[in-house]
Design an enzyme around this catalytic site. Structure first.
Site, mmCIF file in Angstrom:
data_model
loop_
_atom_site.group_PDB
_atom_site.id
_atom_site.type_symbol
_atom_site.label_atom_id
_atom_site.label_comp_id
_atom_site.label_asym_id
_atom_site.label_seq_id
_atom_site.Cartn_x
_atom_site.Cartn_y
_atom_site.Cartn_z
ATOM 1 N N ASP A 11 0.890 -1.047 -0.039
ATOM 2 C CA ASP A 11 0.134 -0.075 -0.010
ATOM 3 C C ASP A 11 1.029 1.129 -0.018
ATOM 4 O O ASP A 11 2.075 1.112 0.252
ATOM 5 C CB ASP A 11 -0.910 0.109 1.251
ATOM 6 N N SER A 12 0.299 2.324 -0.173
ATOM 7 C CA SER A 12 1.110 3.714 -0.267
ATOM 8 C C SER A 12 1.498 3.908 1.175
ATOM 9 O O SER A 12 2.383 4.680 1.503
ATOM 10 C CB SER A 12 0.350 4.782 -0.573
ATOM 11 N N TYR A 43 -0.768 8.531 -2.363
ATOM 12 C CA TYR A 43 -0.939 8.036 -4.025
ATOM 13 C C TYR A 43 -2.089 8.887 -4.305
ATOM 14 O O TYR A 43 -2.418 9.112 -5.620
ATOM 15 C CB TYR A 43 -1.202 6.547 -4.248
ATOM 16 N N GLY A 44 -3.087 9.187 -3.549
ATOM 17 C CA GLY A 44 -4.454 9.473 -3.956
ATOM 18 C C GLY A 44 -4.520 10.895 -4.934
ATOM 19 O O GLY A 44 -5.526 10.808 -5.602
ATOM 20 N N CYS A 75 -4.563 -1.703 -1.599
ATOM 21 C CA CYS A 75 -4.775 -0.348 -1.863
ATOM 22 C C CYS A 75 -5.566 -0.130 -3.096
ATOM 23 O O CYS A 75 -5.335 -0.501 -4.239
ATOM 24 C CB CYS A 75 -3.383 0.663 -2.212
ATOM 25 N N THR A 77 -6.578 2.620 -4.623
ATOM 26 C CA THR A 77 -6.007 3.926 -5.511
ATOM 27 C C THR A 77 -4.861 3.100 -6.660
ATOM 28 O O THR A 77 -5.114 3.244 -7.852
ATOM 29 C CB THR A 77 -5.248 4.787 -4.935
ATOM 30 N N GLU A 154 -1.795 7.973 8.949
ATOM 31 C CA GLU A 154 -0.327 7.867 8.797
ATOM 32 C C GLU A 154 0.237 8.547 10.009
ATOM 33 O O GLU A 154 1.172 8.521 10.446
ATOM 34 C CB GLU A 154 0.062 8.409 7.630
ATOM 35 N N CYS A 186 -11.240 3.176 0.591
ATOM 36 C CA CYS A 186 -9.457 3.376 0.648
ATOM 37 C C CYS A 186 -9.339 2.505 1.942
ATOM 38 O O CYS A 186 -9.928 2.364 2.877
ATOM 39 C CB CYS A 186 -9.237 4.822 1.112
ATOM 40 N N THR A 187 -8.072 1.815 1.916
ATOM 41 C CA THR A 187 -7.886 0.713 2.961
ATOM 42 C C THR A 187 -7.318 1.636 4.159
ATOM 43 O O THR A 187 -7.362 0.740 5.180
ATOM 44 C CB THR A 187 -6.742 0.027 2.414
ATOM 45 N N HIS A 188 -7.122 2.812 4.082
ATOM 46 C CA HIS A 188 -6.974 3.537 5.569
ATOM 47 C C HIS A 188 -8.311 3.662 6.105
ATOM 48 O O HIS A 188 -7.920 3.796 7.580
ATOM 49 C CB HIS A 188 -6.278 4.777 5.132
HETATM 50 N N1 DGL Z 1 -4.606 3.299 1.050
HETATM 51 C C1 DGL Z 1 -4.783 3.811 -0.219
HETATM 52 C C2 DGL Z 1 -6.390 3.296 -0.842
HETATM 53 O O1 DGL Z 1 -6.899 2.225 -0.650
HETATM 54 C C3 DGL Z 1 -4.367 5.044 -0.668
HETATM 55 C C4 DGL Z 1 -4.157 6.203 0.179
HETATM 56 C C5 DGL Z 1 -3.328 7.142 -0.525
HETATM 57 O O2 DGL Z 1 -2.026 6.858 -0.691
HETATM 58 O O3 DGL Z 1 -3.894 8.350 -0.955
HETATM 59 O O4 DGL Z 1 -6.656 3.855 -1.968
#
Ligand code: DGL
Length: 265
Positions: A11-12, A43-44, A75, A77, A154, A186-188
């Site tokens: 993931d990012s 990454y978003g 992730c 994204t 983060e 988003c996995t976050h």
């Molecule tokens: N965790 C990521 C996702 O599921 C991306 C978050 C990011 O890097 O912006 O999209």
């Protein structure tokens, strides 16, 4: 030999731990290697080419250097932007992604009014729009890109006043539309569940797809007889741009103290 090879995840940043945690519960014997691309996050709001380039470098590390028997793009994204390129580059590999769970959410929703929160890149992606066309036609779906939210995770700010303020800003318009289901795209975001539930209230059900992703991984490995069936699985963590702060947030999210290695790719 293949059963003993690790499964790679990336993931990012630390969001993909929401998938890794479910994988650990479901696949207790497997060895996992997790790459957090913190040095190049988020990454978003990056370009397609940037995300593909990062994904290729990390996939090469996991599939070639570490001989992973499967790769999970933990992730949304990176899945939206890079899964097709990775599958073209490694056509024999098992490569599994994660996408906003439109189909499951439509099945779950009673009033067929659904919210989807993700990065801007995911919300605008072709893959997401194809999912909406395939599975979203019997529902009204409100999609919202949420810059800044992954940074809250983060930073270890899972339920602080600033995080709640940002969430409120993103959720208020869809709550006014009376959604009863919210897709965490988003996995976050599972790590913000408490804060999200506090704002959305008891009438909104959150949906996150980690179990579906892990079941899919398990089935793909079972199909080729590549599941590891004994021994205690271990995790190894690699991080681009490793710092003490990143380590400490990761330990809080993972739930135990772990060793991390700096990765330069
Ligand atoms: N965790 C990521 C996702 O599921 C991306 C978050 C990011 O890097 O912006 O999209």
């Amino acid at each position: 030999m293949i059963g003993n090879q690790p499964i790679g995840f990336f993931d990012s940043g630390w969001g993909g731990l929401s998938i890794l945690k479910t994988a650990r519960k479901t696949l207790p014997h497997e060895n996992f290697i997790y790459v957090a691309d913190c040095g190049f996050a988020p990454y978003g709001d990056r370009s397609h080419d940037f995300i593909v380039e990062r994904a290729r470098k990390i996939a090469s590390f996991l599939l070639e250097t570490k001989q992973a028997k499967a790769l999970v793009i933990a992730c949304n994204t990176a899945t939206a932007e890079a899964i097709d390129s990775l599958r073209r580059q490694w056509p024999q590999a098992i490569i599994i992604g994660v996408e906003p769970a439109v189909k499951a959410a439509v099945a779950l929703s009673k009033n067929k009014r659904i919210g989807m929160i993700s990065t801007n890149r995911t919300a605008q992606s072709e893959r997401y729009h194809r999912l909406l066309e395939r599975f979203g036609h019997n529902a009204t779906i409100f999609s919202q890109g949420c810059p800044g939210l992954m940074e809250c995770v983060e930073a270890g700010e899972f339920n602080t006043p600033d995080t709640r303020k940002l969430l409120h800003q993103y959720l208020a318009p869809m709550l006014e539309q009376k959604i009863d289901t919210l897709i965490l795209g988003c996995t976050h975001y599972p790590f913000l569940s408490q804060a999200i539930e506090g704002i959305a209230g008891p009438n909104v059900t959150l949906y996150e797809p980690s179990l579906a992703v892990v079941r899919h991984l398990q089935n793909r490995l079972a199909d080729i007889n590549a599941l590891k069936v004994n021994g205690v699985g271990e995790e190894t963590f690699y991080v681009t741009g490793l710092t003490d702060h990143r380590k400490s947030v990761a330990c809080r999210l993972w739930g135990k103290t772990t060793l991390f290695e700096n990765l330069e790719v």
